[in-house]
Every structure is written in C-alpha cells, then in structure tokens.
Motif scaffolding. Structure first.
Motif, PDB file in Angstrom:
ATOM      1  N   GLY A 122      -4.664  18.176   0.024  1.00 14.02           N
ATOM      2  CA  GLY A 122      -4.892  16.832   0.290  1.00 14.02           C
ATOM      3  C   GLY A 122      -3.715  16.208   1.094  1.00 14.02           C
ATOM      4  N   VAL A 123      -2.634  17.071   1.092  1.00 12.87           N
ATOM      5  CA  VAL A 123      -1.421  16.337   1.714  1.00 12.87           C
ATOM      6  C   VAL A 123      -1.490  16.092   3.233  1.00 12.87           C
ATOM      7  CG1 VAL A 123       1.318  16.804   2.312  1.00 12.87           C
ATOM      8  CG2 VAL A 123       0.247  17.113  -0.226  1.00 12.87           C
ATOM      9  N   PRO A 124      -1.952  17.228   3.960  1.00 13.79           N
ATOM     10  CA  PRO A 124      -2.309  17.011   5.632  1.00 13.79           C
ATOM     11  C   PRO A 124      -3.077  15.953   5.761  1.00 13.79           C
ATOM     12  CG  PRO A 124      -2.945  19.141   4.845  1.00 13.79           C
ATOM     13  CD  PRO A 124      -2.227  18.587   3.563  1.00 13.79           C
ATOM     14  N   VAL A 125      -4.041  15.760   4.993  1.00 11.61           N
ATOM     15  CA  VAL A 125      -5.023  14.793   5.292  1.00 11.61           C
ATOM     16  C   VAL A 125      -4.294  13.326   4.773  1.00 11.61           C
ATOM     17  CG1 VAL A 125      -7.138  13.748   4.456  1.00 11.61           C
ATOM     18  CG2 VAL A 125      -7.016  16.202   4.540  1.00 11.61           C
ATOM     19  N   ALA A 126      -3.807  13.264   3.794  1.00  7.79           N
ATOM     20  CA  ALA A 126      -2.934  12.006   3.278  1.00  7.79           C
ATOM     21  C   ALA A 126      -1.840  11.541   4.245  1.00  7.79           C
ATOM     22  CB  ALA A 126      -2.264  12.213   2.065  1.00  7.79           C
ATOM     23  N   TYR A 127      -1.211  12.579   5.030  1.00  4.68           N
ATOM     24  CA  TYR A 127       0.033  12.330   6.102  1.00  4.68           C
ATOM     25  C   TYR A 127      -0.661  11.535   7.086  1.00  4.68           C
ATOM     26  CZ  TYR A 127       3.268  12.883   9.962  1.00  4.68           C
ATOM     27  OH  TYR A 127       4.197  12.976  10.987  1.00  4.68           O
ATOM     28  N   GLU A 128      -1.911  11.894   7.943  1.00  3.11           N
ATOM     29  CA  GLU A 128      -2.685  11.288   8.841  1.00  3.11           C
ATOM     30  C   GLU A 128      -3.058   9.716   8.411  1.00  3.11           C
ATOM     31  OE1 GLU A 128      -2.820  12.258  11.720  1.00  3.11           O
ATOM     32  OE2 GLU A 128      -1.947  14.275  11.476  1.00  3.11           O
ATOM     33  N   VAL A 129      -3.456   9.781   7.106  1.00  3.79           N
ATOM     34  CA  VAL A 129      -3.763   8.292   6.678  1.00  3.79           C
ATOM     35  C   VAL A 129      -2.593   7.382   6.545  1.00  3.79           C
ATOM     36  CG1 VAL A 129      -4.794   7.165   4.749  1.00  3.79           C
ATOM     37  CG2 VAL A 129      -5.701   9.077   5.340  1.00  3.79           C
ATOM     38  N   ALA A 130      -1.661   8.046   6.256  1.00  2.00           N
ATOM     39  CA  ALA A 130      -0.146   7.066   5.900  1.00  2.00           C
ATOM     40  C   ALA A 130       0.403   6.651   7.225  1.00  2.00           C
ATOM     41  CB  ALA A 130       0.712   7.799   5.141  1.00  2.00           C
ATOM     42  N   GLN A 131       0.288   7.738   8.351  1.00  2.00           N
ATOM     43  CA  GLN A 131       0.844   7.388   9.718  1.00  2.00           C
ATOM     44  C   GLN A 131       0.021   6.154  10.356  1.00  2.00           C
ATOM     45  OE1 GLN A 131       4.007   9.006   9.499  1.00  2.00           O
ATOM     46  NE2 GLN A 131       3.643   9.139  11.591  1.00  2.00           N
ATOM     47  N   ALA A 132      -1.322   6.202  10.038  1.00  2.53           N
ATOM     48  CA  ALA A 132      -2.154   5.248  10.621  1.00  2.53           C
ATOM     49  C   ALA A 132      -2.079   4.073  10.138  1.00  2.53           C
ATOM     50  CB  ALA A 132      -3.675   5.873  10.539  1.00  2.53           C
ATOM     51  N   LEU A 133      -2.019   3.858   8.836  1.00  2.00           N
ATOM     52  CA  LEU A 133      -1.819   2.723   7.982  1.00  2.00           C
ATOM     53  C   LEU A 133      -0.556   2.111   7.893  1.00  2.00           C
ATOM     54  CD1 LEU A 133      -4.036   3.296   4.716  1.00  2.00           C
ATOM     55  CD2 LEU A 133      -4.760   2.519   6.934  1.00  2.00           C
ATOM     56  N   GLY A 134       0.543   3.100   8.288  1.00  4.49           N
ATOM     57  CA  GLY A 134       1.843   2.460   8.458  1.00  4.49           C
ATOM     58  C   GLY A 134       2.464   2.271   6.867  1.00  4.49           C
ATOM     59  N   ALA A 135       1.835   3.134   6.265  1.00  3.55           N
ATOM     60  CA  ALA A 135       2.192   3.079   4.550  1.00  3.55           C
ATOM     61  C   ALA A 135       3.079   4.234   4.372  1.00  3.55           C
ATOM     62  CB  ALA A 135       1.131   3.041   3.961  1.00  3.55           C
ATOM     63  N   PRO A 136       4.035   4.298   3.166  1.00  9.32           N
ATOM     64  CA  PRO A 136       4.889   5.458   2.716  1.00  9.32           C
ATOM     65  C   PRO A 136       3.976   6.359   2.243  1.00  9.32           C
ATOM     66  CG  PRO A 136       5.114   3.673   1.466  1.00  9.32           C
ATOM     67  CD  PRO A 136       4.401   2.769   2.313  1.00  9.32           C
ATOM     68  N   LEU A 137       4.151   7.783   2.348  1.00  9.99           N
ATOM     69  CA  LEU A 137       3.551   9.051   1.739  1.00  9.99           C
ATOM     70  C   LEU A 137       4.330   9.565   0.553  1.00  9.99           C
ATOM     71  CD1 LEU A 137       1.198  11.049   1.934  1.00  9.99           C
ATOM     72  CD2 LEU A 137       3.057  12.332   3.387  1.00  9.99           C
ATOM     73  N   ASP A 138       3.494   9.962  -0.626  1.00  6.20           N
ATOM     74  CA  ASP A 138       4.040  10.598  -1.592  1.00  6.20           C
ATOM     75  C   ASP A 138       2.987  11.553  -2.011  1.00  6.20           C
ATOM     76  OD1 ASP A 138       5.941  11.439  -3.255  1.00  6.20           O
ATOM     77  OD2 ASP A 138       5.939   9.667  -4.568  1.00  6.20           O
ATOM     78  N   VAL A 170       0.855  -1.222  -0.103  1.00  3.83           N
ATOM     79  CA  VAL A 170      -0.026   0.099  -0.046  1.00  3.83           C
ATOM     80  C   VAL A 170       0.888   1.357  -0.062  1.00  3.83           C
ATOM     81  CG1 VAL A 170      -1.605   1.470   1.537  1.00  3.83           C
ATOM     82  CG2 VAL A 170      -2.025  -1.071   1.137  1.00  3.83           C
ATOM     83  N   ILE A 171       0.471   2.235  -1.169  1.00  7.66           N
ATOM     84  CA  ILE A 171       1.012   3.602  -0.861  1.00  7.66           C
ATOM     85  C   ILE A 171       0.050   4.600  -0.872  1.00  7.66           C
ATOM     86  CG2 ILE A 171       3.121   2.719  -2.129  1.00  7.66           C
ATOM     87  CD1 ILE A 171       1.881   4.335  -4.430  1.00  7.66           C
ATOM     88  N   VAL A 172       0.274   5.702  -0.163  1.00  5.42           N
ATOM     89  CA  VAL A 172      -0.711   6.660   0.065  1.00  5.42           C
ATOM     90  C   VAL A 172      -0.118   8.125  -0.881  1.00  5.42           C
ATOM     91  CG1 VAL A 172      -1.717   8.328   1.609  1.00  5.42           C
ATOM     92  CG2 VAL A 172      -1.273   6.025   2.411  1.00  5.42           C
ATOM     93  N   LEU A 173      -1.068   8.626  -1.669  1.00  5.17           N
ATOM     94  CA  LEU A 173      -0.593   9.657  -2.523  1.00  5.17           C
ATOM     95  C   LEU A 173      -1.570  10.873  -2.057  1.00  5.17           C
ATOM     96  CD1 LEU A 173      -0.270   7.457  -5.584  1.00  5.17           C
ATOM     97  CD2 LEU A 173       1.641   8.456  -4.572  1.00  5.17           C
TER      98      LEU A 173
END
Length: 225
Positions: free
Chosen positions: A37-53, A28-31
């Motif tokens: 959308g980036v501050p929203v995506a940051y929280e999602v990536a942190q919670a899922l343990g996924a890399p953020l781009d 899984v990756i979070v974009l």
C-alpha cells in the motif's frame, strides 16, 4: 473487466483522482499499509499535498493457507479476528495463538524498520486519516488498521479507506469500521487483487524505506516525537 493498472504507482494516481476533494487541506494525512500500500499511498499523498506515514498491519493467515486471512493485527495492539472463517477452517485456539505470536514479532520488526528516530509518527488527532492499500480482498487488514486508529487518544475526526480495487461488497465488509470507502474499481468478477495489475511484483522493506525517505518528512504540528 476494469482495465489493469500498470503498477502500484499508476493505481495511486488513479486513486488520487477519486480523492481530489481532500487536496490541499491542512487536516488530511495519508497512511499507507506496508508493504504494497505504500507506493500507492505515496502517489496519493503527493497529489493531495498531504503528509505520508505508514500504519503497520500484519495479516493472520490460516496456518495451512497463509494467504487466507483469519484476521489481522495493527500498530497499537489492534486485533481483528474473523471468527466465522476460523470455525469454517477449523483453526484451533493453539494454532491461532502461534500465528498471532509470529505476526506480532514481525509487526514489531517492521515498526522498528520503518519508524527510525528521524521519522516521527504523524499525529492523527482530529484529522482526516486516509488509509491506503493496493487493494482489498478479505478486508481484514483494513479493519485492523481502522481499529488501530480509532483506539488512539485523541482519535481522528474521520477515517477514509482508499483502494484502487476491491470486491463489490467492500463497503459491507469494512463500512462499520471506517467513515468512507473510496474505490477506483469494484468489479463484479473479483478473484484476487493481483489480477488488476500488469506489474504486481513484491514491494520490499527497502522499497518502503526509500519511498518514505522521498516523502515529505512528518514535521511541525502534524508530528509528535
């Protein structure tokens, strides 16, 4: 009406709850779509343990009503045009081309700004790509983002559009371009994304850079230089 999110971070945490079946998976990756959308995506990536781009997208606004999207462009020369809206708004081809040229320049600028030499682009090949924005209005940006990912070779195995809030017909708007739509709230009375946030202040380029610096760097098998 659905409760308002305190801010984009609050929205991201709520969205992550809806995506927890994707947590702690290596594919899984979070974009995040810059900038909001980036501050929203940051929280999602942190919670899922996924890399953020980031996946840079630029809305193509009607010349005399720039908030009204007649299309969008995204990294990798992806283009979505709402032909029906262009006809209704009576936008000429030269007017469209002027807007397109200006937004291509802005997209290139932001690519250079967010994609510094130390941050490799995450490889999406065969992975589950979760595209996150702070909300959906017309769907133009999300459609362009999804088309940009589809055009990559190899392409992702699955594309998920993840949104804190969207109109009831969001799936009808973007479903043909993504494999799954995940949304926290799809209220019947929808006028703008901002109405569902207590704090919807602008996310700046510097904010995006700071968030990406805090996120886990793209490294190892998930990245490419």
């Amino acid at each position: 009406m659905h409760r308002r999110f305190a801010d984009r971070a609050d929205a991201g945490r709520a969205l992550a709850e809806q995506l927890k079946h994707y947590a702690q998976r290596g594919d899984v990756i979070v974009l995040g779509l810059p900038r909001g959308g980036v501050p929203v995506a940051y929280e999602v990536a942190q919670a899922l343990g996924a890399p953020l781009d980031v996946l840079v997208v630029r809305k193509l606004g009607v010349p005399w009503q720039c908030e009204l999207a007649m299309g969008a462009i995204a990294s990798g020369d992806a283009l979505y045009v709402d032909e029906e809206l262009m006809r209704e708004a009576d936008v000429s081809k030269p007017e469209f081309e002027r807007v397109l040229a200006g937004e291509k320049a802005q997209l290139a600028r932001r690519e250079a700004l967010f994609r510094d030499p130390q941050r490799a682009q995450i490889d999406v090949a065969g992975r589950i790509a979760i595209i996150v924005d702070d909300g959906l209005a017309t769907g133009a940006s999300m459609k362009a983002a999804a088309r940009a990912l589809r055009a990559r070779t190899p392409a992702p195995a699955k594309i998920v559009a993840a949104l804190p809030v969207a109109p009831r017909d969001a799936e009808a708007r973007i479903g043909s371009d993504v494999d799954e739509v995940v949304c926290v709230a799809a209220p019947e009375m929808f006028f703008s994304v901002s109405q569902f946030y207590a704090d919807f202040s602008e996310t700046t380029d510097d904010d995006v850079r700071a968030i990406l610096a805090r996120a886990s760097p793209a490294s190892g098998p998930a990245a490419r230089g």
